[in-house]
Design a protein around this motif. Structure first.
Motif, PDB file in Angstrom:
ATOM      1  N   MET A 165     -12.121  -0.078 -36.184  1.00  0.00           N
ATOM      2  CA  MET A 165     -12.369   0.943 -34.961  1.00  0.00           C
ATOM      3  C   MET A 165     -13.914   0.473 -34.332  1.00  0.00           C
ATOM      4  SD  MET A 165     -10.256   3.316 -35.524  1.00  0.00           S
ATOM      5  CE  MET A 165     -11.214   5.101 -35.001  1.00  0.00           C
ATOM      6  N   VAL A 166     -14.307   1.027 -33.030  1.00  0.00           N
ATOM      7  CA  VAL A 166     -15.533   0.675 -31.853  1.00  0.00           C
ATOM      8  C   VAL A 166     -15.346   1.694 -31.213  1.00  0.00           C
ATOM      9  CG1 VAL A 166     -14.862  -1.580 -31.884  1.00  0.00           C
ATOM     10  CG2 VAL A 166     -13.494   0.163 -30.665  1.00  0.00           C
ATOM     11  N   SER A 167     -16.512   1.976 -31.354  1.00  0.00           N
ATOM     12  CA  SER A 167     -17.374   2.962 -31.214  1.00  0.00           C
ATOM     13  C   SER A 167     -18.335   3.110 -29.877  1.00  0.00           C
ATOM     14  CB  SER A 167     -18.301   3.776 -32.362  1.00  0.00           C
ATOM     15  OG  SER A 167     -17.179   4.019 -33.025  1.00  0.00           O
ATOM     16  N   SER A 168     -18.217   1.796 -29.253  1.00  0.00           N
ATOM     17  CA  SER A 168     -19.034   1.571 -28.063  1.00  0.00           C
ATOM     18  C   SER A 168     -18.911   0.244 -27.388  1.00  0.00           C
ATOM     19  CB  SER A 168     -20.870   1.555 -28.595  1.00  0.00           C
ATOM     20  OG  SER A 168     -20.999   0.257 -29.004  1.00  0.00           O
ATOM     21  N   ALA A 169     -19.536  -0.161 -26.627  1.00  0.00           N
ATOM     22  CA  ALA A 169     -19.532  -1.140 -25.765  1.00  0.00           C
ATOM     23  C   ALA A 169     -19.609  -2.643 -26.330  1.00  0.00           C
ATOM     24  CB  ALA A 169     -19.466  -0.904 -24.497  1.00  0.00           C
ATOM     25  N   SER A 170     -20.473  -2.443 -27.097  1.00  0.00           N
ATOM     26  CA  SER A 170     -21.404  -3.851 -27.855  1.00  0.00           C
ATOM     27  C   SER A 170     -20.344  -4.439 -28.821  1.00  0.00           C
ATOM     28  CB  SER A 170     -22.543  -3.200 -28.592  1.00  0.00           C
ATOM     29  OG  SER A 170     -22.693  -2.238 -29.087  1.00  0.00           O
ATOM     30  N   GLN A 171     -19.844  -2.946 -29.604  1.00  0.00           N
ATOM     31  CA  GLN A 171     -18.574  -2.838 -31.210  1.00  0.00           C
ATOM     32  C   GLN A 171     -17.434  -4.177 -29.960  1.00  0.00           C
ATOM     33  OE1 GLN A 171     -18.472   0.346 -33.231  1.00  0.00           O
ATOM     34  NE2 GLN A 171     -20.203   0.914 -32.647  1.00  0.00           N
ATOM     35  N   ILE A 172     -17.118  -3.569 -28.759  1.00  0.00           N
ATOM     36  CA  ILE A 172     -16.007  -3.977 -28.713  1.00  0.00           C
ATOM     37  C   ILE A 172     -16.350  -5.416 -28.122  1.00  0.00           C
ATOM     38  CG2 ILE A 172     -14.457  -4.234 -26.251  1.00  0.00           C
ATOM     39  CD1 ILE A 172     -14.699  -1.644 -26.434  1.00  0.00           C
ATOM     40  N   PRO A 183      -4.375 -12.777 -31.614  1.00  0.00           N
ATOM     41  CA  PRO A 183      -3.148 -12.614 -30.760  1.00  0.00           C
ATOM     42  C   PRO A 183      -2.960 -11.840 -31.966  1.00  0.00           C
ATOM     43  CG  PRO A 183      -3.646 -14.750 -30.399  1.00  0.00           C
ATOM     44  CD  PRO A 183      -4.591 -14.754 -31.438  1.00  0.00           C
ATOM     45  N   GLY A 184      -2.311  -9.988 -31.423  1.00  0.00           N
ATOM     46  CA  GLY A 184      -1.558  -9.320 -31.819  1.00  0.00           C
ATOM     47  C   GLY A 184      -2.999  -8.236 -32.630  1.00  0.00           C
ATOM     48  N   ASP A 185      -3.729  -8.666 -32.670  1.00  0.00           N
ATOM     49  CA  ASP A 185      -5.410  -7.733 -33.230  1.00  0.00           C
ATOM     50  C   ASP A 185      -5.159  -6.178 -31.604  1.00  0.00           C
ATOM     51  OD1 ASP A 185      -5.943  -9.151 -35.101  1.00  0.00           O
ATOM     52  OD2 ASP A 185      -7.911  -9.995 -34.473  1.00  0.00           O
ATOM     53  N   THR A 186      -5.777  -5.473 -32.797  1.00  0.00           N
ATOM     54  CA  THR A 186      -5.868  -4.111 -31.976  1.00  0.00           C
ATOM     55  C   THR A 186      -7.643  -3.416 -32.264  1.00  0.00           C
ATOM     56  OG1 THR A 186      -3.531  -4.084 -31.760  1.00  0.00           O
ATOM     57  CG2 THR A 186      -4.894  -1.504 -31.643  1.00  0.00           C
ATOM     58  N   LEU A 187      -7.964  -3.384 -31.483  1.00  0.00           N
ATOM     59  CA  LEU A 187      -9.092  -2.640 -30.985  1.00  0.00           C
ATOM     60  C   LEU A 187      -8.782  -0.645 -31.027  1.00  0.00           C
ATOM     61  CD1 LEU A 187      -9.564  -5.475 -30.880  1.00  0.00           C
ATOM     62  CD2 LEU A 187     -11.830  -4.465 -29.939  1.00  0.00           C
ATOM     63  N   ILE A 188      -9.094  -0.237 -31.968  1.00  0.00           N
ATOM     64  CA  ILE A 188      -9.543   0.927 -31.695  1.00  0.00           C
ATOM     65  C   ILE A 188      -9.960   1.942 -31.650  1.00  0.00           C
ATOM     66  CG2 ILE A 188      -8.493   3.488 -33.052  1.00  0.00           C
ATOM     67  CD1 ILE A 188      -6.596   2.126 -34.559  1.00  0.00           C
ATOM     68  N   MET A 189     -10.597   2.770 -30.172  1.00  0.00           N
ATOM     69  CA  MET A 189     -11.772   3.424 -29.340  1.00  0.00           C
ATOM     70  C   MET A 189     -11.951   4.586 -29.780  1.00  0.00           C
ATOM     71  SD  MET A 189     -11.532   1.374 -25.512  1.00  0.00           S
ATOM     72  CE  MET A 189     -13.443   2.781 -25.069  1.00  0.00           C
ATOM     73  N   THR A 190     -12.620   4.832 -30.749  1.00  0.00           N
ATOM     74  CA  THR A 190     -12.646   6.394 -31.992  1.00  0.00           C
ATOM     75  C   THR A 190     -13.157   7.258 -30.129  1.00  0.00           C
ATOM     76  OG1 THR A 190     -15.183   5.627 -31.346  1.00  0.00           O
ATOM     77  CG2 THR A 190     -14.262   5.288 -33.561  1.00  0.00           C
ATOM     78  N   ASN A 191     -12.439   8.385 -30.891  1.00  0.00           N
ATOM     79  CA  ASN A 191     -12.154   9.600 -30.007  1.00  0.00           C
ATOM     80  C   ASN A 191     -13.970  10.301 -29.619  1.00  0.00           C
ATOM     81  OD1 ASN A 191      -9.641   9.492 -29.983  1.00  0.00           O
ATOM     82  ND2 ASN A 191      -8.700  11.273 -31.404  1.00  0.00           N
ATOM     83  N   GLY A 192     -14.107  10.623 -28.315  1.00  0.00           N
ATOM     84  CA  GLY A 192     -14.718  11.452 -27.844  1.00  0.00           C
ATOM     85  C   GLY A 192     -15.377  10.442 -26.601  1.00  0.00           C
ATOM     86  N   THR A 193     -16.470  10.940 -26.317  1.00  0.00           N
ATOM     87  CA  THR A 193     -17.398  10.989 -24.952  1.00  0.00           C
ATOM     88  C   THR A 193     -17.942   9.475 -24.867  1.00  0.00           C
ATOM     89  OG1 THR A 193     -17.219  13.306 -24.233  1.00  0.00           O
ATOM     90  CG2 THR A 193     -18.553  12.010 -22.982  1.00  0.00           C
ATOM     91  N   TRP A 194     -17.992   8.285 -24.118  1.00  0.00           N
ATOM     92  CA  TRP A 194     -17.871   7.424 -24.017  1.00  0.00           C
ATOM     93  C   TRP A 194     -18.652   7.100 -22.780  1.00  0.00           C
ATOM     94  CZ3 TRP A 194     -16.786   2.328 -26.230  1.00  0.00           C
ATOM     95  CH2 TRP A 194     -15.731   2.804 -27.432  1.00  0.00           C
ATOM     96  N   THR A 195     -20.522   7.136 -23.001  1.00  0.00           N
ATOM     97  CA  THR A 195     -21.137   7.689 -21.848  1.00  0.00           C
ATOM     98  C   THR A 195     -22.182   5.919 -21.352  1.00  0.00           C
ATOM     99  OG1 THR A 195     -21.275   9.689 -21.880  1.00  0.00           O
ATOM    100  CG2 THR A 195     -23.254   8.387 -20.105  1.00  0.00           C
ATOM    101  N   PRO A 223      -0.173  -9.708 -27.899  1.00  0.00           N
ATOM    102  CA  PRO A 223      -1.329  -9.790 -26.660  1.00  0.00           C
ATOM    103  C   PRO A 223      -2.177  -8.785 -27.739  1.00  0.00           C
ATOM    104  CG  PRO A 223       0.677  -8.201 -26.843  1.00  0.00           C
ATOM    105  CD  PRO A 223       1.198  -8.601 -28.108  1.00  0.00           C
ATOM    106  N   ILE A 224      -3.673  -8.562 -26.841  1.00  0.00           N
ATOM    107  CA  ILE A 224      -4.665  -8.605 -28.207  1.00  0.00           C
ATOM    108  C   ILE A 224      -4.153  -6.321 -27.531  1.00  0.00           C
ATOM    109  CG2 ILE A 224      -7.272  -7.795 -28.227  1.00  0.00           C
ATOM    110  CD1 ILE A 224      -7.261 -11.150 -28.319  1.00  0.00           C
ATOM    111  N   THR A 225      -4.512  -6.174 -27.866  1.00  0.00           N
ATOM    112  CA  THR A 225      -4.947  -4.721 -27.213  1.00  0.00           C
ATOM    113  C   THR A 225      -5.614  -3.617 -28.063  1.00  0.00           C
ATOM    114  OG1 THR A 225      -2.196  -4.263 -27.740  1.00  0.00           O
ATOM    115  CG2 THR A 225      -3.773  -1.848 -27.712  1.00  0.00           C
ATOM    116  N   LEU A 226      -7.398  -3.630 -26.253  1.00  0.00           N
ATOM    117  CA  LEU A 226      -7.825  -2.151 -26.649  1.00  0.00           C
ATOM    118  C   LEU A 226      -7.403  -1.021 -26.198  1.00  0.00           C
ATOM    119  CD1 LEU A 226     -11.113  -1.614 -26.906  1.00  0.00           C
ATOM    120  CD2 LEU A 226     -10.925  -1.899 -24.300  1.00  0.00           C
ATOM    121  N   ARG A 227      -7.247   0.128 -27.026  1.00  0.00           N
ATOM    122  CA  ARG A 227      -6.473   1.529 -27.083  1.00  0.00           C
ATOM    123  C   ARG A 227      -7.504   2.622 -28.047  1.00  0.00           C
ATOM    124  NH1 ARG A 227      -4.038   4.033 -31.783  1.00  0.00           N
ATOM    125  NH2 ARG A 227      -3.432   2.719 -33.460  1.00  0.00           N
ATOM    126  N   ALA A 228      -7.029   3.461 -27.393  1.00  0.00           N
ATOM    127  CA  ALA A 228      -7.551   4.890 -27.811  1.00  0.00           C
ATOM    128  C   ALA A 228      -7.656   5.336 -29.317  1.00  0.00           C
ATOM    129  CB  ALA A 228      -7.497   5.821 -26.521  1.00  0.00           C
TER     130      ALA A 228
END
Length: 742
Positions: free
Chosen positions: A1-8, A17-29, A44-49
């Motif tokens: 789980m990631v919660s900011s651009a810096s954590q990504i 390869p094959g990893d998935t980064l999950i962006m925590t729900n909420g407003t990212w400003t 592939p590497i996936t970045l998803r909500a």
């Protein structure tokens, strides 16, 4: 789980390869995300909500996709804005170079607009090679800049794919300093226009896009635009620069919108085939507009049109000229007329005064065209055009197709099989091709004009008011309406939460509407969400309301209903709380003589979250039982659907064959379509008219009541006839032999 651009950024330093980064729900400003790494073709590497659509990026948030084999999925950019001169909200390049084999999918950019219409930046910039932008929604862009642009740094092939997106609601710019630069898609620029991109744009919906004349601006070679739908938009698909472009199988549905258009042709070896163009205006001088060229044209001017092919298109009910030959001749140094253009096997069915306009250059070929309904202008009496009614008929989907007696059937000339194998519906072209975009066929339709439900992100429906079925179902004794057949869904408090349509096997029609979650609405402030149903009563009287609904617990067992028409609902109606649908008996409503035949609104609203409404009835019978109410929604089958499975197909023909010759007391299941008690040739014709496929017509040896040897042979012929069509004489032939057999 990631919660900011810096954590990504940190996570991507070790991502494999094959990893998935999950962006925590909420407003990212104000998050500048760099999604950079290297997956591979199988992993592939996936970045998803965390939840698609629930990661909301605003402020000046951006996303860079940089590296290879990367997927960004389920993001929602909404309500933010970038500074004037910024590159893009989403870029396929960054710290690890231009992206390759990467993807932006199932995401949305909505209203990401600056204060000034002149502040310029793009929404998506595609760099690199073999990238895909698909199943996204791009909505309400009102400032300068292209929505999706293919950026080409060199003359190599790009091989990008832009597909299944919904581009919607780009208004006419409000007093811009420069009216150019408001395109929806652009592929290349004039600088690289003589090189080939090999980009494909397919299966997208373009809706109410009024930014400028070029909805799509093609500025490179060897690109393909196919199977897209353009609705109610004030612009065109413009082949502005570049050569060897294919425009195939698109639907241009203008809806009689002023300044709408279809296709502008500029450059060499452009191919325009199988397109359906209806109810457009003549922006750029014609529905299909062939431009005049500039001698020794600079890259940013107008190259002369040469060797274009315009074949097997259908144009109907346009407001102005259908085909202009020399748009812009005499302006901006444009003195060269188009040369060596082939216009073949098109249908021009006009509502306007003039079908053709302009003057041709040398070497034009005209063959196999039908033009009817307006003046032929400069082509009056010319060879290659037959002035005859094409005998089109409008089908239930609103498209004009060939009737069985159309002179276009089996009348194409020339050889264009190398360009097209199917028609606009995806049906195979067989034998001698029919004229126009439609091939008269009984095969299943596999392509159709796209609607919002066909494209865009899968999660966006609950956040947009869905489109209902118009709320029909009113008859002599009242109205019986499935809840999903609403006329509108409203969001009075503008919180983005709506009634949604859900599948439910316990519902009478397999679907219901569900109230959104959240707090119970207690009549304080604007209502949460309202479903609106249109009703029109045929006689005066007192009608009882009945509601089939259910809750799942004590916190979801009520809704609001009205105590009159055309007002918001304020009467609490309690429902079951054990997941079981129950018919609730409501108030009575009076229809006066002055209200008969007058459209009235009936509104139902959320009280508690997750409550489901299946159906509603207003009936003159004030004491209907649950069984009687259910019976009002019993399915009505097509007369040709003899086995009552919801399809008119080959299995129904087998039912007709089995029942053929039954002299009296035949039922619908026996093959009696016209309810006259017997099964005969008239019932076959009713089946044939309703035939949709796709069940195979394979069992041709089923025993048939044998009135005569000749009749048995006849049935075999009829079965074969629905599999292969031999021209416009088929139906009269069937009618003739059936009348002799009866």
């Amino acid at each position: 789980m990631v919660s900011s651009a810096s954590q990504i950024t940190t996570a991507m330093q070790t991502a494999q390869p094959g990893d998935t980064l999950i962006m925590t729900n909420g407003t990212w400003t104000n998050q500048q995300i760099s999604f950079g790494g290297f997956g591979n073709s199988t992993n592939p590497i996936t970045l998803r909500a965390e939840t698609p659509g629930q990661v909301i990026l605003n402020g000046n948030s951006t996303l860079d996709i940089t590296g290879s084999w990367l997927v960004a999925d389920g993001l929602r950019f909404e309500g933010g804005a970038l500074a004037n001169g910024s590159s893009a909200i989403v870029e396929f390049r960054g710290s690890k170079g231009e992206a390759t084999n990467s993807r932006l999918t199932n995401s949305a950019i909505i209203g990401y607009n600056p204060a000034s219409v002149d502040d310029r930046y793009h929404w998506v910039e595609i760099f690199g090679q073999n990238n895909r932008v698909d199943h996204n929604r791009f909505e309400n862009q009102n400032h300068s800049g292209v929505t999706v642009v293919v950026r080409r740094d060199d003359t190599g092939a790009d091989n990008h794919l832009i597909d299944a997106n919904h581009f919607v609601d780009r208004p006419v710019p409000n007093n811009p300093s420069d009216p150019n630069g408001f395109e929806t898609i652009r592929v290349g620029t004039s600088d690289e226009s003589l090189s080939d991109s090999f980009t494909t744009v397919e299966n997208n919906l373009f809706e109410r896009l009024d930014g400028e004349i070029e909805i799509i601006s093609n500025k490179s070679g060897q690109n393909t635009y196919r199977y897209n739908t353009f609705r109610d938009s004030k612009g065109t698909l413009t082949l502005r620069h570049g050569n060897d472009t294919l425009v195939e199988g698109n639907f241009f549905l203008g809806g009689d919108t002023n300044n709408s258009g279809a296709i502008r042709v500029i450059g060499e070896r452009q191919t325009i085939v199988n397109n359906y163009i209806a109810n457009v205006d003549d922006r750029a001088g014609g529905a299909i507009s062939i431009s005049a060229g500039v001698p020794n044209s600079a890259l940013n001017q107008y190259y002369q049109v040469k060797d274009a092919v315009i074949a097997h298109n259908t144009l109907v009910n346009t407001q102005g000229v259908m085909l202009t030959f020399d748009d812009g001749l005499g302006s901006s140094g444009r003195t060269l007329k188009a040369e060596n253009v082939t216009v073949a096997n098109n249908i021009f069915r006009s509502d306007g005064p003039t079908i053709f306009e302009g003057s041709e250059g040398t070497g034009w070929t005209w063959e196999g065209n039908i033009a009817f309904g307006g003046s032929l202008g400069p082509k009056a009496g010319a060879a290659g055009i037959t002035a005859v009614d094409p005998q089109l008929q409008i089908d239930p989907d609103g498209l004009w197709r060939l009737s069985s007696t159309s002179p276009a059937i089996n009348s194409g000339t020339g050889s264009y099989g190398g360009l097209i194998a199917n028609d606009m519906d995806g049906q195979a072209r067989i034998g001698i091709f029919d004229i126009g975009a439609d091939e008269f066929s009984m095969a299943q339709i596999v392509r159709k004009p796209l609607a919002a439900a066909d494209v865009g992100p899968s999660w966006l429906g609950p956040d947009e008011p869905p489109v209902g079925g118009g709320g029909g179902g009113c008859f002599a004794r009242g109205c019986s309406i499935q809840a999903e057949d609403f006329a509108a869904i409203l969001d009075p408090n503008n919180n983005g939460l709506f009634y949604t349509t859900v599948d439910d096997t316990d519902a009478l029609g397999g679907k219901a509407i569900r109230a959104p979650g959240g707090n119970t609405y207690t009549q304080s402030g604007p209502q949460d969400t309202i479903a609106v149903y249109d009703m029109e009563f045929q006689q005066a009287g007192t009608y009882r309301a009945y509601y089939r609904a259910k809750g799942f617990n004590g916190s979801s067992d009520s809704l609001y209903v009205p105590n009159n028409f055309n007002i918001d609902p304020t009467v609490q109606e309690n429902t079951s709380n054990d997941s079981t649908y129950v018919w609730e008996v409501g108030n009575t409503f009076t229809i006066s003589p002055s209200n008969v035949g007058v459209p009235l609104e009936f509104r139902i609203g959320k009280r508690e979250g997750s409550n489901q409404l299946d159906a509603l009835v207003l009936d003159l019978d004030l004491s209907l039982t649950p069984a009687e109410l259910d019976a009002l929604f019993a399915p009505v089958f097509d007369p040709g659907d003899f086995n009552e499975d919801g399809f008119v197909d080959g299995n129904d023909l087998l039912s007709w064959q089995t029942g053929y010759g039954t002299p009296n007391s035949a039922s619908h299941l026996d093959g009696d379509a016209d309810e006259d008690g017997d099964v005969d040739g008239n019932d076959f014709l009713i089946w044939q008219r309703g035939y949709t496929g796709p069940a195979p017509l394979a069992s041709q040896t089923v025993a048939v009541p044998e009135r005569s040897g000749m009749t048995l042979c006849l049935i075999g012929l009829l079965v074969s006839a629905v599999c292969t069509r031999s021209g416009n004489s088929l139906q009269p032939f069937i009618r003739s032999i059936l009348s002799h057999a009866s």
